[in-house]
Design a protein around this motif. Structure first.
Motif, PDB file in Angstrom:
ATOM      1  N   HIS A 143      41.464  39.696  41.577  1.00  0.00           N
ATOM      2  CA  HIS A 143      41.315  39.658  43.035  1.00  0.00           C
ATOM      3  C   HIS A 143      40.665  38.365  43.516  1.00  0.00           C
ATOM      4  N   HIS A 145      38.745  36.919  47.441  1.00  0.00           N
ATOM      5  CA  HIS A 145      37.908  37.504  48.486  1.00  0.00           C
ATOM      6  C   HIS A 145      38.181  36.848  49.821  1.00  0.00           C
ATOM      7  N   GLU A 149      31.258  37.602  47.947  1.00  0.00           N
ATOM      8  CA  GLU A 149      30.865  38.774  47.174  1.00  0.00           C
ATOM      9  C   GLU A 149      29.715  38.363  46.264  1.00  0.00           C
ATOM     10  N   HIS A 179      39.351  35.858  40.597  1.00  0.00           N
ATOM     11  CA  HIS A 179      38.845  36.252  39.275  1.00  0.00           C
ATOM     12  C   HIS A 179      39.212  37.671  38.877  1.00  0.00           C
TER      13      HIS A 179
HETATM   14 ZN    ZN Z   1      35.245  39.543  43.092  1.00  0.00          ZN
END
Ligand code: ZN
Length: 215
Positions: A143, A145, A149, A179
Protein backbone atom coordinates in the motif's frame (compact mmCIF):
# COMPACT_ATOMS: atom_id res chain seq x y z
CA UNK A 1 18.69 12.35 5.83
CA UNK A 2 15.54 11.04 4.20
CA UNK A 3 12.04 12.47 4.42
CA UNK A 4 10.84 10.00 7.01
CA UNK A 5 13.56 11.02 9.45
CA UNK A 6 12.78 14.72 9.14
CA UNK A 7 9.08 13.80 9.38
CA UNK A 8 9.78 12.19 12.73
CA UNK A 9 11.79 15.20 13.92
CA UNK A 10 8.88 17.43 12.98
CA UNK A 11 6.43 15.23 14.83
CA UNK A 12 8.62 15.32 17.93
CA UNK A 13 8.73 19.12 17.71
CA UNK A 14 4.95 19.24 17.45
CA UNK A 15 4.75 16.89 20.44
CA UNK A 16 6.91 19.27 22.47
CA UNK A 17 4.69 22.23 21.58
CA UNK A 18 1.52 20.27 22.33
CA UNK A 19 0.43 20.57 18.71
CA UNK A 20 -0.52 16.98 17.85
CA UNK A 21 -3.80 15.06 17.93
CA UNK A 22 -4.32 12.99 21.06
CA UNK A 23 -3.47 9.57 19.53
CA UNK A 24 -0.19 10.98 18.19
CA UNK A 25 0.66 12.49 21.57
CA UNK A 26 0.00 9.11 23.20
CA UNK A 27 2.09 7.32 20.58
CA UNK A 28 5.07 9.63 20.99
CA UNK A 29 4.86 9.44 24.77
CA UNK A 30 4.77 5.64 24.48
CA UNK A 31 7.78 5.76 22.14
CA UNK A 32 9.73 7.84 24.68
CA UNK A 33 8.78 5.32 27.36
CA UNK A 34 10.04 2.34 25.36
CA UNK A 35 13.05 3.83 23.60
CA UNK A 36 15.86 6.16 24.59
CA UNK A 37 16.60 7.05 20.96
CA UNK A 38 14.81 10.41 20.92
CA UNK A 39 14.72 11.38 24.61
CA UNK A 40 17.74 13.66 24.29
CA UNK A 41 16.34 15.31 21.17
CA UNK A 42 13.00 15.95 22.88
CA UNK A 43 14.78 17.36 25.93
CA UNK A 44 16.75 19.73 23.67
CA UNK A 45 13.56 20.86 21.91
CA UNK A 46 11.90 21.48 25.25
CA UNK A 47 14.88 23.59 26.27
CA UNK A 48 14.66 25.50 22.99
CA UNK A 49 10.95 26.12 23.51
CA UNK A 50 11.59 27.28 27.06
CA UNK A 51 14.38 29.58 25.90
CA UNK A 52 12.10 31.09 23.27
CA UNK A 53 9.38 31.72 25.83
CA UNK A 54 11.92 33.45 28.05
CA UNK A 55 12.75 35.83 25.22
CA UNK A 56 16.22 34.59 24.44
CA UNK A 57 17.63 36.67 21.58
CA UNK A 58 17.67 34.28 18.62
CA UNK A 59 20.91 33.84 16.71
CA UNK A 60 20.79 34.32 12.92
CA UNK A 61 18.83 31.61 11.16
CA UNK A 62 21.11 28.74 10.29
CA UNK A 63 23.52 29.31 13.15
CA UNK A 64 22.32 26.12 14.74
CA UNK A 65 25.49 25.29 16.67
CA UNK A 66 25.58 28.69 18.34
CA UNK A 67 21.95 28.47 19.38
CA UNK A 68 22.35 24.96 20.68
CA UNK A 69 25.49 25.99 22.60
CA UNK A 70 23.49 28.78 24.24
CA UNK A 71 20.77 26.36 25.16
CA UNK A 72 23.12 23.76 26.56
CA UNK A 73 24.95 26.46 28.55
CA UNK A 74 21.70 27.05 30.39
CA UNK A 75 21.56 23.37 31.29
CA UNK A 76 17.78 23.30 31.37
CA UNK A 77 17.13 19.69 32.14
CA UNK A 78 13.47 18.90 31.75
CA UNK A 79 11.93 15.62 32.78
CA UNK A 80 10.97 13.25 30.00
CA UNK A 81 8.73 10.21 30.50
CA UNK A 82 10.39 7.62 32.68
CA UNK A 83 10.79 4.02 31.51
CA UNK A 84 7.60 2.00 31.78
CA UNK A 85 6.89 1.01 35.34
CA UNK A 86 7.03 -2.64 36.19
CA UNK A 87 3.35 -2.81 37.14
CA UNK A 88 2.32 -1.92 33.60
CA UNK A 89 1.18 -4.24 30.84
CA UNK A 90 4.05 -6.41 29.54
CA UNK A 91 3.37 -5.29 25.95
CA UNK A 92 1.54 -1.97 26.05
CA UNK A 93 3.39 1.08 27.40
CA UNK A 94 1.74 2.91 30.31
CA UNK A 95 0.75 5.87 28.10
CA UNK A 96 -1.21 3.54 25.84
CA UNK A 97 -2.79 1.59 28.71
CA UNK A 98 -3.95 4.90 30.18
CA UNK A 99 -5.33 6.04 26.81
CA UNK A 100 -7.14 2.76 26.06
CA UNK A 101 -8.31 2.22 29.61
CA UNK A 102 -7.09 -1.40 29.51
CA UNK A 103 -4.12 -3.58 28.76
CA UNK A 104 -3.47 -5.96 25.87
CA UNK A 105 -5.90 -8.53 27.34
CA UNK A 106 -8.75 -6.06 26.91
CA UNK A 107 -8.17 -5.38 23.19
CA UNK A 108 -11.07 -6.60 21.03
CA UNK A 109 -9.39 -7.82 17.86
CA UNK A 110 -11.16 -8.17 14.53
CA UNK A 111 -9.74 -10.44 11.84
CA UNK A 112 -9.06 -8.47 8.68
CA UNK A 113 -6.97 -10.86 6.58
CA UNK A 114 -5.28 -14.19 7.29
CA UNK A 115 -2.56 -13.38 9.81
CA UNK A 116 -3.76 -9.80 10.35
CA UNK A 117 -6.04 -8.58 13.17
CA UNK A 118 -7.07 -4.98 13.76
CA UNK A 119 -8.65 -3.02 16.56
CA UNK A 120 -9.91 0.48 15.74
CA UNK A 121 -8.97 2.63 18.70
CA UNK A 122 -10.04 6.17 17.94
CA UNK A 123 -10.50 8.67 15.13
CA UNK A 124 -10.57 12.21 16.47
CA UNK A 125 -9.97 15.19 14.20
CA UNK A 126 -9.76 13.14 11.02
CA UNK A 127 -6.92 10.92 12.20
CA UNK A 128 -7.38 7.18 12.46
CA UNK A 129 -5.72 5.19 15.25
CA UNK A 130 -5.52 1.40 15.08
CA UNK A 131 -3.80 -1.48 16.81
CA UNK A 132 -2.48 -4.22 14.50
CA UNK A 133 -1.57 -7.79 15.30
CA UNK A 134 0.46 -9.35 12.49
CA UNK A 135 1.32 -13.02 12.68
CA UNK A 136 5.06 -13.80 12.54
CA UNK A 137 6.30 -13.86 8.96
CA UNK A 138 3.10 -12.39 7.52
CA UNK A 139 3.25 -9.54 5.01
CA UNK A 140 0.62 -6.82 5.10
CA UNK A 141 -0.98 -5.80 1.82
CA UNK A 142 1.14 -3.60 -0.41
CA UNK A 143 0.00 0.00 0.00
CA UNK A 144 0.80 3.65 -0.24
CA UNK A 145 -0.74 6.52 1.72
CA UNK A 146 -2.78 9.56 0.88
CA UNK A 147 -1.65 11.16 4.10
CA UNK A 148 1.01 10.15 6.57
CA UNK A 149 1.17 7.05 8.72
CA UNK A 150 3.19 6.69 11.87
CA UNK A 151 3.61 3.29 13.48
CA UNK A 152 5.02 2.33 16.87
CA UNK A 153 6.16 -1.28 17.32
CA UNK A 154 4.93 -2.69 20.64
CA UNK A 155 5.96 -6.34 20.22
CA UNK A 156 8.09 -8.25 17.74
CA UNK A 157 9.35 -6.41 14.67
CA UNK A 158 8.54 -5.58 11.07
CA UNK A 159 10.52 -4.63 7.99
CA UNK A 160 9.70 -2.69 4.85
CA UNK A 161 11.56 -0.78 2.15
CA UNK A 162 12.40 1.96 4.65
CA UNK A 163 14.04 -0.27 7.26
CA UNK A 164 13.66 -2.70 10.15
CA UNK A 165 11.62 -1.68 13.18
CA UNK A 166 11.64 -3.39 16.60
CA UNK A 167 9.83 -2.75 19.90
CA UNK A 168 9.91 0.95 20.71
CA UNK A 169 10.82 2.02 17.16
CA UNK A 170 8.72 4.50 15.18
CA UNK A 171 8.18 4.30 11.44
CA UNK A 172 6.99 7.39 9.59
CA UNK A 173 5.58 6.88 6.08
CA UNK A 174 4.07 9.54 3.86
CA UNK A 175 2.53 9.54 0.39
CA UNK A 176 5.98 8.99 -1.16
CA UNK A 177 6.36 5.63 0.62
CA UNK A 178 5.01 2.58 -1.19
CA UNK A 179 5.52 -0.39 1.10
CA UNK A 180 4.57 -3.86 2.20
CA UNK A 181 5.46 -4.26 5.90
CA UNK A 182 6.31 -7.84 6.89
CA UNK A 183 6.39 -9.11 10.46
CA UNK A 184 9.64 -10.71 11.56
CA UNK A 185 9.91 -14.50 11.73
CA UNK A 186 9.53 -16.21 15.07
CA UNK A 187 7.39 -13.64 16.90
CA UNK A 188 4.03 -12.01 16.20
CA UNK A 189 4.19 -8.25 15.74
CA UNK A 190 1.86 -5.83 17.52
CA UNK A 191 1.82 -2.18 16.45
CA UNK A 192 -0.02 1.04 17.17
CA UNK A 193 -0.55 3.09 14.01
CA UNK A 194 -2.00 6.52 13.33
CA UNK A 195 -2.96 7.47 9.79
CA UNK A 196 -2.96 11.05 8.56
CA UNK A 197 -0.77 12.32 11.34
CA UNK A 198 0.22 15.92 10.62
CA UNK A 199 3.84 16.31 9.58
CA UNK A 200 4.04 20.05 9.15
CA UNK A 201 4.85 22.64 11.76
CA UNK A 202 2.65 25.68 12.00
CA UNK A 203 2.43 28.77 14.18
CA UNK A 204 5.14 30.91 15.79
CA UNK A 205 6.75 28.06 17.71
CA UNK A 206 6.90 26.05 14.51
CA UNK A 207 8.60 28.93 12.72
CA UNK A 208 11.12 29.13 15.55
CA UNK A 209 11.84 25.40 15.60
CA UNK A 210 11.82 24.72 11.86
CA UNK A 211 15.40 25.98 11.26
CA UNK A 212 16.62 23.32 13.69
CA UNK A 213 14.79 20.56 11.88
CA UNK A 214 15.69 21.20 8.25
CA UNK A 215 19.26 20.76 7.10
ZN1 ZN B 1 1.81 2.03 5.43
Amino acid sequence: MNSSVSGLDTLLARYVTGDVPEPVRVMLQAHLELSGKNRGFVRDLEALGGAMLEGLEPAPVGDRDKRLAEIFAQDQERPVPAPADTQADPVLPAALVHYLGHGLDGVRWRSQLPGLKVCAVDNPDGVEANLYWIRAGTAMPHHTHEGSEITLVLKGAFSDVTGHYARGDLSVADETVDHRPRAGEGEDCICFAVIDAPLRLTGPIGRFLNPFLKQ
